[in-house]
Design a protein around this motif. Structure first.
Motif, PDB file in Angstrom:
ATOM      1  N   VAL A   1      43.913  25.766  -7.688  1.00 20.27           N
ATOM      2  CA  VAL A   1      42.613  25.255  -8.096  1.00 20.27           C
ATOM      3  C   VAL A   1      41.670  26.446  -8.238  1.00 20.27           C
ATOM      4  O   VAL A   1      41.452  27.192  -7.270  1.00 20.27           O
ATOM      5  CB  VAL A   1      42.043  24.260  -7.067  1.00 20.27           C
TER       6      VAL A   1
ATOM      7  N   GLY B   1      35.289  23.721  -4.854  1.00 16.48           N
ATOM      8  CA  GLY B   1      36.721  23.989  -4.810  1.00 16.48           C
ATOM      9  C   GLY B   1      37.428  23.167  -3.750  1.00 16.48           C
ATOM     10  O   GLY B   1      38.527  22.634  -3.974  1.00 16.48           O
ATOM     11  N   ASP B   2      36.807  23.042  -2.589  1.00 23.46           N
ATOM     12  CA  ASP B   2      37.393  22.263  -1.512  1.00 23.46           C
ATOM     13  C   ASP B   2      37.489  20.792  -1.896  1.00 23.46           C
ATOM     14  O   ASP B   2      38.497  20.125  -1.633  1.00 23.46           O
ATOM     15  CB  ASP B   2      36.547  22.426  -0.240  1.00 23.46           C
TER      16      ASP B   2
ATOM     17  N   GLN C   1      40.311  20.260  -4.595  1.00 23.55           N
ATOM     18  CA  GLN C   1      41.631  20.383  -3.987  1.00 23.55           C
ATOM     19  C   GLN C   1      41.998  19.121  -3.195  1.00 23.55           C
ATOM     20  O   GLN C   1      43.108  18.601  -3.324  1.00 23.55           O
ATOM     21  CB  GLN C   1      41.692  21.610  -3.081  1.00 23.55           C
TER      22      GLN C   1
ATOM     23  N   SER D   1      43.149  27.956  -3.570  1.00 22.50           N
ATOM     24  CA  SER D   1      41.919  27.300  -4.029  1.00 22.50           C
ATOM     25  C   SER D   1      40.800  28.326  -4.011  1.00 22.50           C
ATOM     26  O   SER D   1      40.493  28.897  -2.964  1.00 22.50           O
ATOM     27  CB  SER D   1      41.572  26.111  -3.124  1.00 22.50           C
TER      28      SER D   1
END
Length: 389
Positions: free
Chosen positions: A97, A138-139, A142, A151
């Motif tokens: 990601v 991003g977290d 994911q 990520s």
């Protein structure tokens, strides 16, 4: 590298079909600013309904305006299904990601400070540390896709979600990942609107890229994603990329466009193409004085008159960290449908403009497109796309 799925969501609509229709009809998504309790006099590209939207229960810890828009982007065009199929095909740990944003979920932090309790603490509903970090996006992506591999959140101002393509290509080419979800999301917030206004960069009217009477930018919000795979039988091509950082000034490009030229040269070299091979260029074209002047000169100097170049900021506004992915997606739409967008609100071209910068849409054959992303601090990225054949 193949682009096997992509999607976008902006002020002109949700998904590729809505975006294509707005481009064909030359229908802007810009509206008069109504964001916040004290709206500054400008126009914005606002995505409707985010305030009433809710994330799925299992993702509630990430709830904020930015991640709500990210979710809306993920579910458009069946992208989430394509991403999950890639996860099943390669394994959850082998799909990277790489997403870009410039403000992440800072709007939630603004709200938290505005609602501090009697002890000076964040209100209970906003005591969720993940939404107050630069890696919130991003977290969230994911976890939303059930991935466990690399990520990364890229934050290089307006080039953020263009650079994600370059980083993802390197991760796949070096064997760190087999596929990558790339994208970008940025949403409106007070820091962005008042910050750009303090720099005297915000236009009080709809933005007019490359026009002699341009008065600045309109800010917008958007989400977009793409799936990159090395082994795929179909899909548009990511043929090349170029990156540079001229570090000339915090908010003004190098007067000769040095960094932009370096990024362009590297992108064309990787793609093994010449300027004459390019059919369409999606310009950064923010409608600020210096950006447009420098970019117009770059295009006039290097490309033949037959090249079609335009800014699509008049449709979506400047979506900051999401600009790279939105304009990459528009470039892919242009190649897929052979529709080369013109430039909304361009009436009298700046003298720096060559014949390449077009006002009207063109319907003609196109095989190769460039997408320019030139951000604050001189962070530059150029992407090269090829039509699926």
């Amino acid at each position: 590298m193949r682009i096997t799925a992509y999607t976008l969501c902006s002020a002109v609509g949700e998904g590729r079909a809505a975006t294509l229709a707005a481009l064909r009809e030359r229908r802007s998504g810009l509206t008069q600013n109504d964001f916040g309790s004290s709206p500054i006099p400008t126009w914005i590209g606002r995505v409707a309904g985010l305030e009433q939207q809710a994330l799925p229960t299992e993702l509630a810890d990430w709830d904020c305006r930015n991640n709500r828009l990210a979710w809306r982007g993920l579910v458009a065009d069946g992208f989430i299904e394509a991403a999950r199929e890639a996860r099943n095909r390669y394994g959850a740990g082998r799909v990277a990601v790489v997403v870009g944003t410039s403000t992440s979920s800072i709007g939630a932090s603004e709200e938290a400070y505005a609602r501090l309790d009697a002890d000076g603490r964040y209100p209970v509903d906003l005591r969720r540390p993940i939404i107050h970090t630069p890696h919130s996006l991003g977290d969230f992506v994911q976890h939303a896709l059930g991935l466990t591999g690399v990520s990364v959140t890229v934050a290089t101002a307006c080039s953020s979600s263009a650079k994600v393509f370059a980083q993802a290509e390197r991760l796949i080419r070096t064997g760190i990942a087999d596929a990558a979800i790339v994208g970008g999301v940025d949403t409106l917030c007070g820091s962005v609107l008042f910050g750009f206004n303090s720099l005297e960069l915000v236009s009080p009217e709809p933005c007019r890229p490359f026009d002699v009477q341009r008065r600045g930018i309109n800010l917008g919000e958007a989400a977009g994603f793409a799936l990159l795979e090395k082994q795929a039988p179909s899909g548009a091509w990511l043929l090349g990329y170029g990156e540079s950082n001229d570090a000339h000034h915090m908010s003004t490009p190098h007067p000769e466009g040095l960094g932009a030229r370096l990024a362009l040269s590297d992108a064309l070299q990787r793609a093994e193409l010449q300027p004459s091979d390019i059919d369409y260029i999606n310009l950064h074209g923010t409608a600020s004085q210096k950006n447009d002047e420098v970019e117009a000169k770059l295009v006039a100097d290097l490309f033949p008159a037959t090249t079609c170049a335009s800014s699509t900021k008049g449709w979506t506004g400047h979506t900051l960290g999401a600009a790279g992915i939105v304009e990459a997606a528009i470039s892919l739409l242009a190649l897929e449908h052979q529709l080369l967008p013109g430039t909304l609100n361009l009436n009298i071209p700046d003298l720096a403009c060559g014949p390449q910068i077009r006002r009207d849409n063109l319907q003609r054959e196109a095989s190769h497109a460039l997408s320019f992303s030139f951000g604050f601090g001189g962070s530059n990225c150029v992407l090269v796309f090829g039509r699926d054949r």
